[in-house]
Design a protein around this motif. Structure first.
Motif, PDB file in Angstrom:
ATOM      1  N   ILE A  85      14.771 107.467  13.472  1.00  0.00           N
ATOM      2  CA  ILE A  85      16.169 107.627  13.856  1.00  0.00           C
ATOM      3  C   ILE A  85      16.935 108.079  12.628  1.00  0.00           C
ATOM      4  O   ILE A  85      16.864 107.430  11.569  1.00  0.00           O
ATOM      5  CB  ILE A  85      16.752 106.331  14.456  1.00  0.00           C
ATOM      6  N   PHE A  86      17.586 109.218  12.741  1.00  0.00           N
ATOM      7  CA  PHE A  86      18.296 109.832  11.613  1.00  0.00           C
ATOM      8  C   PHE A  86      17.380 109.955  10.398  1.00  0.00           C
ATOM      9  O   PHE A  86      17.805 109.752   9.253  1.00  0.00           O
ATOM     10  CB  PHE A  86      19.551 109.034  11.252  1.00  0.00           C
ATOM     11  N   GLY A  87      16.097 110.248  10.661  1.00  0.00           N
ATOM     12  CA  GLY A  87      15.139 110.418   9.575  1.00  0.00           C
ATOM     13  C   GLY A  87      14.562 109.140   9.023  1.00  0.00           C
ATOM     14  O   GLY A  87      13.690 109.178   8.141  1.00  0.00           O
ATOM     15  N   ASN A  88      15.008 107.997   9.542  1.00  0.00           N
ATOM     16  CA  ASN A  88      14.492 106.710   9.087  1.00  0.00           C
ATOM     17  C   ASN A  88      13.338 106.271   9.990  1.00  0.00           C
ATOM     18  O   ASN A  88      13.445 106.321  11.216  1.00  0.00           O
ATOM     19  CB  ASN A  88      15.591 105.648   9.141  1.00  0.00           C
ATOM     20  N   ALA A  89      12.236 105.842   9.383  1.00  0.00           N
ATOM     21  CA  ALA A  89      11.063 105.442  10.147  1.00  0.00           C
ATOM     22  C   ALA A  89      11.329 104.147  10.921  1.00  0.00           C
ATOM     23  O   ALA A  89      11.969 103.225  10.415  1.00  0.00           O
ATOM     24  CB  ALA A  89       9.866 105.257   9.229  1.00  0.00           C
ATOM     25  N   ILE A  90      10.824 104.105  12.163  1.00  0.00           N
ATOM     26  CA  ILE A  90      10.873 102.889  12.983  1.00  0.00           C
ATOM     27  C   ILE A  90       9.438 102.415  13.149  1.00  0.00           C
ATOM     28  O   ILE A  90       8.602 103.133  13.695  1.00  0.00           O
ATOM     29  CB  ILE A  90      11.496 103.152  14.368  1.00  0.00           C
ATOM     30  N   VAL A  91       9.155 101.208  12.690  1.00  0.00           N
ATOM     31  CA  VAL A  91       7.790 100.697  12.676  1.00  0.00           C
ATOM     32  C   VAL A  91       7.583  99.613  13.730  1.00  0.00           C
ATOM     33  O   VAL A  91       6.595  99.634  14.467  1.00  0.00           O
ATOM     34  CB  VAL A  91       7.429 100.166  11.277  1.00  0.00           C
ATOM     35  N   PHE A 168      19.670 102.501   8.794  1.00  0.00           N
ATOM     36  CA  PHE A 168      18.581 101.617   9.222  1.00  0.00           C
ATOM     37  C   PHE A 168      17.427 101.643   8.216  1.00  0.00           C
ATOM     38  O   PHE A 168      17.067 102.693   7.684  1.00  0.00           O
ATOM     39  CB  PHE A 168      18.078 102.060  10.597  1.00  0.00           C
ATOM     40  N   THR A 169      16.838 100.460   7.971  1.00  0.00           N
ATOM     41  CA  THR A 169      15.609 100.377   7.183  1.00  0.00           C
ATOM     42  C   THR A 169      14.593  99.547   7.953  1.00  0.00           C
ATOM     43  O   THR A 169      14.958  98.626   8.702  1.00  0.00           O
ATOM     44  CB  THR A 169      15.837  99.717   5.809  1.00  0.00           C
ATOM     45  N   LYS A 170      13.335  99.843   7.758  1.00  0.00           N
ATOM     46  CA  LYS A 170      12.276  99.156   8.493  1.00  0.00           C
ATOM     47  C   LYS A 170      12.107  97.706   8.044  1.00  0.00           C
ATOM     48  O   LYS A 170      11.400  96.936   8.685  1.00  0.00           O
ATOM     49  CB  LYS A 170      10.955  99.898   8.342  1.00  0.00           C
ATOM     50  N   ARG A 171      12.761  97.321   6.951  1.00  0.00           N
ATOM     51  CA  ARG A 171      12.602  95.967   6.434  1.00  0.00           C
ATOM     52  C   ARG A 171      13.460  94.941   7.192  1.00  0.00           C
ATOM     53  O   ARG A 171      13.226  93.753   7.128  1.00  0.00           O
ATOM     54  CB  ARG A 171      12.970  95.923   4.943  1.00  0.00           C
ATOM     55  N   GLU A 172      14.481  95.423   7.877  1.00  0.00           N
ATOM     56  CA  GLU A 172      15.407  94.487   8.507  1.00  0.00           C
ATOM     57  C   GLU A 172      14.804  93.888   9.781  1.00  0.00           C
ATOM     58  O   GLU A 172      13.805  94.384  10.308  1.00  0.00           O
ATOM     59  CB  GLU A 172      16.716  95.192   8.845  1.00  0.00           C
ATOM     60  N   TRP A 173      15.438  92.826  10.293  1.00  0.00           N
ATOM     61  CA  TRP A 173      14.994  92.238  11.550  1.00  0.00           C
ATOM     62  C   TRP A 173      16.031  92.461  12.641  1.00  0.00           C
ATOM     63  O   TRP A 173      15.870  93.284  13.515  1.00  0.00           O
ATOM     64  CB  TRP A 173      14.665  90.754  11.395  1.00  0.00           C
ATOM     65  N   ASP A 174      17.175  91.758  12.580  1.00  0.00           N
ATOM     66  CA  ASP A 174      18.120  91.871  13.691  1.00  0.00           C
ATOM     67  C   ASP A 174      19.511  92.322  13.238  1.00  0.00           C
ATOM     68  O   ASP A 174      20.492  92.078  13.932  1.00  0.00           O
ATOM     69  CB  ASP A 174      18.222  90.539  14.440  1.00  0.00           C
TER      70      ASP A 174
END
Length: 261
Positions: A85-91, A168-174
């Motif tokens: 999303i917007f170039g940020n990886a979603i894991v 957005f970063t993949k390290r976050e949770w909620d």
């Protein structure tokens, strides 16, 4: 003297009466009883025009077969999980679902439900707002949980919310799924209607009110079961005699009566 009294005008519903679910899995994940309860509750109590089940792979198992057979308005929509999303990886699959539900509602509008949300009555009173979310709890940070979202197509609040995923970063949770909308309600109050105590309460911090005690859910549009925090497999037999909120709402959905068998 005339005794004719004109009927009050019907509310102008702006949200389509469509229910959406998102299910991303490996293709071997069974639909469980509480998932079936969610699907049936939406079918019986919301009475939607259609239930759209967006998935990359369909669930497996008895309850999925039973749902396909008995929930006549259930339709499968094939959907690939978003990976960026917007170039940020979603894991995480959970984050893929978070993004997908906003995209689906922006595109179509309707009522999004998590598969562990039990609908308890018509959502029609909420369909007059551009966007509705339910408070989970106030605080620093507080949370508006995204397990239930009622929104019009192209709702402005969804667009503003979606745009925050640029960070957005993949390290976050909620953070983006709950804390961001909580904060946005104060900066954009005209764009969102917030239900307090009728959708996401009891919350994840009050599990005992759902699984050990009894809570007066007569005002609730829905109850979020927070099932990943509970993780105990119940059966139809045990549900019939459970003296808990979960037992009551399960019987209400399955049998139309909350009292114990």
């Amino acid at each position: 003297t005339s005794f004719f009294r004109p009927s009050p005008p019907r509310p102008a519903y702006i949200v389509p009466n469509i229910v959406h679910y998102v299910w991303f899995s490996d293709g071997y994940t069974p639909l469980r009883l509480h998932h079936f309860l969610s699907l049936k509750s939406a079918y019986v109590h919301i009475r939607p025009d259609v239930i759209l089940f967006h998935c990359d792979h369909e669930p497996t198992g008895y309850w999925w077969k039973f749902a396909r057979k008995t929930i006549k308005k259930l339709r499968i929509v094939k959907l690939r999980p978003p990976s960026t999303i917007f170039g940020n990886a979603i894991v995480r699959p959970e984050h893929m679902s978070d993004v997908a539900r906003i995209e689906i509602l922006m595109d179509q509008g309707g009522i999004y439900l998590d598969t562990d949300v039990i609908a308890l009555k018509s959502f029609d009173p909420l369909r007059v707002y551009n966007t509705t979310l339910g408070l989970e709890y106030d605080g620093q940070p507080g949370r508006l949980n995204n397990g239930v979202i009622v929104a019009t197509k192209n709702a402005e609040f969804l667009r503003v919310w979606y745009d925050t995923y640029r960070n957005f970063t993949k390290r976050e949770w909620d953070y983006h799924d709950s804390i961001v909308p909580y904060n946005l309600q104060f900066s954009h109050p005209q764009l969102v209607h917030v239900e307090r105590g009728t959708i996401n309460y009891p919350g994840g911090k009050e599990l005992d009110l759902i699984y050990k005690g009894r809570y007066d859910w007569s005002r609730n549009y829905a109850i979020h079961l927070w099932y990943r925090l509970h993780e105990f497999e119940h059966s139809i037999t045990s549900i019939k005699t459970m003296d808990t909120t979960f037992g009551e709402v399960a019987r209400f959905v399955l049998f139309g009566n909350a009292t114990k068998a």
